[in-house]
Each structure stands twice: as C-alpha cells, then as structure tokens.
Design a protein around this motif. Structure first.
Motif, PDB file in Angstrom:
ATOM      1  N   GLY A  12     -13.244  13.213   2.446  1.00 37.65           N
ATOM      2  CA  GLY A  12     -13.992  11.756   1.756  1.00 37.65           C
ATOM      3  C   GLY A  12     -14.939  11.780   0.862  1.00 37.65           C
ATOM      4  O   GLY A  12     -15.504  10.737   0.958  1.00 37.65           O
ATOM      5  N   SER A  13     -15.492  12.792   0.316  1.00 35.86           N
ATOM      6  CA  SER A  13     -16.468  12.995  -1.475  1.00 35.86           C
ATOM      7  C   SER A  13     -16.493  11.872  -1.893  1.00 35.86           C
ATOM      8  O   SER A  13     -17.759  11.336  -2.024  1.00 35.86           O
ATOM      9  CB  SER A  13     -15.982  14.195  -1.741  1.00 35.86           C
ATOM     10  N   ARG A  14     -15.178  11.022  -1.740  1.00 35.86           N
ATOM     11  CA  ARG A  14     -15.316   9.951  -3.059  1.00 35.86           C
ATOM     12  C   ARG A  14     -15.646   8.393  -2.261  1.00 35.86           C
ATOM     13  O   ARG A  14     -16.461   7.624  -3.061  1.00 35.86           O
ATOM     14  CB  ARG A  14     -14.068   9.573  -3.542  1.00 35.86           C
ATOM     15  N   LEU A  15     -15.881   9.059  -0.243  1.00 36.04           N
ATOM     16  CA  LEU A  15     -16.334   7.891   0.057  1.00 36.04           C
ATOM     17  C   LEU A  15     -18.146   8.118   0.348  1.00 36.04           C
ATOM     18  O   LEU A  15     -18.688   7.347   1.392  1.00 36.04           O
ATOM     19  CB  LEU A  15     -15.778   7.717   1.612  1.00 36.04           C
ATOM     20  N   HIS A  16     -18.462   9.569   0.049  1.00 32.63           N
ATOM     21  CA  HIS A  16     -19.677   9.816   0.029  1.00 32.63           C
ATOM     22  C   HIS A  16     -20.861   8.944  -0.408  1.00 32.63           C
ATOM     23  O   HIS A  16     -20.486   8.113  -1.275  1.00 32.63           O
ATOM     24  CB  HIS A  16     -19.720  10.705  -0.466  1.00 32.63           C
TER      25      HIS A  16
ATOM     26  N   THR B  58     -27.407   7.865  -9.037  1.00 31.80           N
ATOM     27  CA  THR B  58     -28.260   8.555  -8.205  1.00 31.80           C
ATOM     28  C   THR B  58     -27.888   9.008  -7.209  1.00 31.80           C
ATOM     29  O   THR B  58     -27.049   8.183  -5.890  1.00 31.80           O
ATOM     30  CB  THR B  58     -29.679   8.117  -8.985  1.00 31.80           C
ATOM     31  N   GLU B  59     -28.864   9.860  -6.746  1.00 26.03           N
ATOM     32  CA  GLU B  59     -28.910   9.502  -5.098  1.00 26.03           C
ATOM     33  C   GLU B  59     -29.592  10.833  -4.305  1.00 26.03           C
ATOM     34  O   GLU B  59     -30.836  11.454  -4.562  1.00 26.03           O
ATOM     35  CB  GLU B  59     -27.584  10.748  -4.772  1.00 26.03           C
ATOM     36  N   THR B  60     -30.984   9.866  -3.012  1.00 26.85           N
ATOM     37  CA  THR B  60     -31.871  10.471  -3.014  1.00 26.85           C
ATOM     38  C   THR B  60     -31.695  10.561  -1.254  1.00 26.85           C
ATOM     39  O   THR B  60     -29.967  10.303  -0.875  1.00 26.85           O
ATOM     40  CB  THR B  60     -32.906   9.299  -2.974  1.00 26.85           C
ATOM     41  N   ASP B  61     -32.600  10.957  -0.699  1.00 28.15           N
ATOM     42  CA  ASP B  61     -32.508  11.526   0.893  1.00 28.15           C
ATOM     43  C   ASP B  61     -32.244  10.134   1.326  1.00 28.15           C
ATOM     44  O   ASP B  61     -31.558  10.247   3.219  1.00 28.15           O
ATOM     45  CB  ASP B  61     -33.867  11.711   0.958  1.00 28.15           C
ATOM     46  N   THR B  62     -32.234   9.108   0.957  1.00 25.09           N
ATOM     47  CA  THR B  62     -32.767   7.898   2.206  1.00 25.09           C
ATOM     48  C   THR B  62     -31.410   7.013   1.807  1.00 25.09           C
ATOM     49  O   THR B  62     -30.669   5.605   1.841  1.00 25.09           O
ATOM     50  CB  THR B  62     -33.721   6.448   1.552  1.00 25.09           C
ATOM     51  N   TYR B  63     -30.436   7.064  -0.032  1.00 27.17           N
ATOM     52  CA  TYR B  63     -29.747   5.637  -0.831  1.00 27.17           C
ATOM     53  C   TYR B  63     -28.992   6.562  -1.924  1.00 27.17           C
ATOM     54  O   TYR B  63     -29.729   7.811  -2.518  1.00 27.17           O
ATOM     55  CB  TYR B  63     -30.609   5.082  -0.768  1.00 27.17           C
ATOM     56  N   ALA B  64     -28.152   6.238  -2.086  1.00 26.28           N
ATOM     57  CA  ALA B  64     -27.221   6.660  -3.365  1.00 26.28           C
ATOM     58  C   ALA B  64     -26.601   5.466  -3.872  1.00 26.28           C
ATOM     59  O   ALA B  64     -26.438   4.466  -3.723  1.00 26.28           O
ATOM     60  CB  ALA B  64     -25.837   7.361  -2.306  1.00 26.28           C
TER      61      ALA B  64
ATOM     62  N   VAL C 204     -25.225  -0.257  -3.753  1.00 25.77           N
ATOM     63  CA  VAL C 204     -27.036   0.977  -3.353  1.00 25.77           C
ATOM     64  C   VAL C 204     -26.349   0.698  -1.823  1.00 25.77           C
ATOM     65  O   VAL C 204     -25.806   0.018  -1.304  1.00 25.77           O
ATOM     66  CB  VAL C 204     -27.866  -0.072  -3.427  1.00 25.77           C
ATOM     67  N   VAL C 205     -25.983   2.580  -2.017  1.00 23.22           N
ATOM     68  CA  VAL C 205     -25.998   2.681  -0.185  1.00 23.22           C
ATOM     69  C   VAL C 205     -26.872   3.749   0.263  1.00 23.22           C
ATOM     70  O   VAL C 205     -27.342   4.584   0.611  1.00 23.22           O
ATOM     71  CB  VAL C 205     -24.032   3.578  -0.456  1.00 23.22           C
ATOM     72  N   ILE C 206     -27.133   2.564   1.462  1.00 24.33           N
ATOM     73  CA  ILE C 206     -28.733   2.955   2.243  1.00 24.33           C
ATOM     74  C   ILE C 206     -27.504   4.020   3.024  1.00 24.33           C
ATOM     75  O   ILE C 206     -27.202   3.493   4.045  1.00 24.33           O
ATOM     76  CB  ILE C 206     -28.946   1.452   2.770  1.00 24.33           C
TER      77      ILE C 206
ATOM     78  N   TYR D 133     -40.901  -1.040  -0.747  1.00 16.90           N
ATOM     79  CA  TYR D 133     -39.885  -1.090  -1.782  1.00 16.90           C
ATOM     80  C   TYR D 133     -39.015  -1.474  -2.592  1.00 16.90           C
ATOM     81  O   TYR D 133     -38.329  -2.706  -2.322  1.00 16.90           O
ATOM     82  CB  TYR D 133     -39.261   0.744  -0.615  1.00 16.90           C
ATOM     83  N   VAL D 134     -38.911  -1.081  -3.931  1.00 20.60           N
ATOM     84  CA  VAL D 134     -38.138  -1.031  -4.701  1.00 20.60           C
ATOM     85  C   VAL D 134     -36.965  -0.817  -5.546  1.00 20.60           C
ATOM     86  O   VAL D 134     -36.926   0.462  -5.932  1.00 20.60           O
ATOM     87  CB  VAL D 134     -38.446  -1.905  -6.957  1.00 20.60           C
ATOM     88  N   ILE D 135     -35.486  -1.212  -5.059  1.00 21.98           N
ATOM     89  CA  ILE D 135     -34.168  -0.228  -5.460  1.00 21.98           C
ATOM     90  C   ILE D 135     -33.986  -1.168  -6.972  1.00 21.98           C
ATOM     91  O   ILE D 135     -33.231  -2.375  -6.213  1.00 21.98           O
ATOM     92  CB  ILE D 135     -33.518   0.193  -4.864  1.00 21.98           C
TER      93      ILE D 135
END
Length: 421
Positions: free
Chosen positions: A16-20, A395-401, A407-409, A419-421
């Motif tokens: 399910g990598s495309r739903l990561h 992009t991807e961080t530890d808390t969101y992508a 934006v996926v939290i 915080y601002v995204i």
C-alpha cells in the motif's frame, strides 16, 4: 440456494505504498473511511448483503489492526457456517516467501479454501469503494455456463488507457483483452453498452478486478505456479481457453489506489446526493458496533459536513468535510475540505491533569485547516494553520506528509501550537 455455493476471497493488496503514510502502521484494507468504517467493510458488506457469508481476507503487511477489526466486528451464529477469516502470508514447506501477486496470494492460500465445499470462488479487491449485488453476478455466471466471470464497468476514452480493457460478443462472452491500451488503439476496442453509458462517452469495458472462477478451473490454474497475477496473466491467458463472461456494472465504483483518490472518495460523501450511498438499507455497510454518545455541536456553522457519532465540536465553521468518531474540535477553528478520521478513545479530565497533557487529542482553538487528511489519534495545538493545495511540494516529515497538495497528518502525530504548513 446459489450463495451457499460461493466462497469469497478478498485480496488485501500489497504494502500500500501509494496510500502511505495512511498504511505506515496498518494494512490497506484497515484504512478508515467515511469517518467510521474501514475499507475492508465494503467488500464484506457487499458479500453479506448478497447472502455470501463465507469469506477469507488475504493480507501480508501490518495485519494486526485488520485482524482486530474483523475479530471484533463480524460475529455470526454458532449454528451457521458463516465466517470472516484473515489469512496472512505464511511460510509453508511449499511456499517460503511473501505473496508475489494476486494469483500467487490465492495459490499460497488454496489449502485453506479447499477445506470448504464451494462451487464458485468470488475473488474481490479489498481497496475499492462500490456497492454491487454479487448474487446477480453469480446468477449470470451460472446461467451462462461460464467458467470465469469478470465484473466490468464502462469507462471513457481518457480512463480506458489506465485499465485492462475487454471486448465481448452479443452474449457478453469476452473475446479479447488488452492491458492499458495506447489511446491510438482505442477505436478498435469499443463495446456495446447502455444508452446512458453511451451518452456519457463511456464506450469501453474495463475490468474491475472482481472475478468468479469455477472451483475445478481455479484448482487447475493454481497448479501452474508460473503465473502470479490475475489481471496481467491469468485472465488474458484464459479468455481463448475458457468461457469467460462479462458482467456489466454501471453504478459508482472507485479504486482507492492513492492519496488523491482516497481523499476525493471521502470528500465526495459530503455532496448533496453522494455517488456512494450510505443511506440505502438494502446496501447497508457494516462495521464495528460502538456504543458511543451522540455528537455535541456548539456555535458551529455546518455546510456539507458529514459527522460521525461521539464528537465534541466547538468550531466556528466546518465546510465540505468528513469528521470521524470521537473527534474534538476547539472553538473558533475553521475546517474546510478535510477528512478527520477521529480517535480510538477519549482522554479523561483526570488523565489530562495527571499526565499534564498540553495539547489535547483532536484540533485545538483558532485553527485553520484546509485540504487535509488527519489520521487517527492526532493532537493539533491551538492557532495551527494547515493550508493544503497545489502550491505545496510533495514532502514528508516525522509528523506529516504532503502528496498531490493534500496534507496528511500521520497517525498519533502532535502538531505544536502556532505551527504553519
């Protein structure tokens, strides 16, 4: 009865990598949809509505939450033969590796299926959103004397290049198949569809990845371990050798293949007349029964909002959004075109005090959130601004992508105050 002859096999898909990152800690069929369900509830509910009540769900990645959901949800009478069982990839003397494809998954699990009496195997995908009466498909399969049936859906010229396209004769028997044809080849691949479909320019029959196989033929095909995939190998190779029926479906159907399609499918539920109908008693979607309180809303303007049970909402505005179970949204916050999955539990006042929790589960006060997916059990502080859209790079961080501007939290993430995204 026809449906006692059917064994259902639901394919859970790969990593399910495309739903990561939604599949970072869960398998694809366990991903929450529509605020209170899981993806796997769709094919299981379709089966139950068609009185097909013997089901296997095949999976191999992060299957713990899927196992738990199915175990907690689908209970049948002790005196019936009904069941929903999860089969995770397992090493055996004959098979020492992971599932290599859809057919390989069925092949490796055949010894489980063959312990049951059945005439037809109904093979389904665990990551599609639709409501189909499988009983009608089984009846058409049996009446035609087919050995294989494939559910097909009319698609337009643009969509046709993304699917396996089939051609059938006047008796709906499939005569040829092409995988993801080039646009230049399409004039030779039109099929006979209804006037309604023709009016929409949907003249090509696409495979939905839903199959019926006669038991004996499935056993024979699975004995050949040179094939690993139904859509790419077994179906194209079988059409000339075995009578294969096209069962045409014209309702709503979407393949939840990536974050964008997942997001649009959920947000589409907020439409005045949604294409996926959760309110039809004859097509009921089943899920885990929770004894939750009613949702409480204070001072909020709601416009095209779908809100699950057990929520506490003090937002200023919620527009074109799906709010999942046990969600908490603070005062003066604005939520637009967002899917908030909700929480698995409530935090008690005592727990908040004892643990000195600074950012509560849910969305804080004075936040602005647009074009976002907020996974389960997230903590979003006060004055947070999340403004998804095409201006954001992936992009991807530890808390969101960020994927395709959405934006996926991530599940369980904490987004600090301001915080601002």
């Amino acid at each position: 009865m026809i449906n006692s002859k059917v064994l259902s096999i639901i394919l859970g898909g790969g990593q399910g990598s495309r739903l990561h990152p939604l599949t970072e800690e869960r398998s694809k069929p366990a991903v929450p949809i529509a605020g209170k369900y899981r993806l796997v509830d769709i094919p299981i509910s379709n089966c139950i509505n068609a009185d097909i009540k013997r089901m296997f769900v095949l999976t191999q990645f992060n299957s713990a939450s899927l196992n738990r959901h199915i175990k907690d949800t689908y209970h049948f009478s002790f005196f019936s033969s009904a069941f929903v069982d999860v089969l995770a990839a397992e090493q055996t003397p004959d098979h020492k590796g992971w599932f290599q494809g859809t057919a390989d998954a069925v092949r490796q699990s055949m010894h489980h299926f063959l312990r049951h009496d059945f005439e037809y195997a109904l093979i389904l995908s665990g990551d599609q959103l639709y409501q189909m009466d499988y009983a009608k498909m089984v009846e058409a399969h049996e009446a035609s004397g087919a050995e294989i049936s494939i559910a097909t859906i009319p698609v337009n010229e643009k969509e046709a290049t993304e699917f396996g396209i089939l051609k059938s004769n006047d008796e709906s028997v499939i005569t040829s198949f092409i995988e993801k044809p080039d646009a230049s080849l399409l004039p030779d691949w039109t099929s006979d569809v209804s006037d309604d479909m023709k009016a929409q320019g949907r003249n090509y029959l696409a495979s939905m990845g839903i199959y019926i196989f006669n038991r004996d033929l499935l056993i024979k095909l699975m004995n050949d371990d040179s094939t690993i995939d139904f859509g790419k190998e077994i179906i194209p190779q079988s059409i000339d050798k075995h009578k294969t029926l096209s069962f045409q479906y014209e309702g709503y159907w979407t393949d939840i293949g990536n974050i964008d399609s997942f997001f649009e499918a959920n947000i589409g539920l907020t439409d005045d007349i949604p294409k996926f109908d959760l309110y039809d008693k004859s097509k009921r979607i089943y899920t885990h029964a929770r004894m939750l309180p009613t949702t409480k809303v204070a001072g909020t303007t709601l416009d095209k909002a779908v809100i699950a049970e057990g929520c506490i909402i003090g937002a200023a505005k919620i527009e074109k959004s799906v709010i999942g179970i046990r969600s908490r949204i603070g005062a003066e916050s604005t939520i637009i075109k967002t899917y908030m999955m909700g929480s698995d539990y409530y935090e008690s006042l005592q727990e908040i005090d004892e643990k000195r929790i600074n950012i509560l589960m849910g969305i804080g006060q004075r936040c602005f959130i647009k074009n976002a997916i907020i996974d389960k059990n997230c903590r979003i502080g006060d004055d947070v601004r999340i403004n998804g859209g095409s201006h954001l790079k992936d992009t991807e961080t530890d808390t969101y992508a960020v994927k395709d501007g959405i934006v996926v939290i991530k599940s369980g993430a904490t987004i600090p105050h301001g915080y601002v995204i």
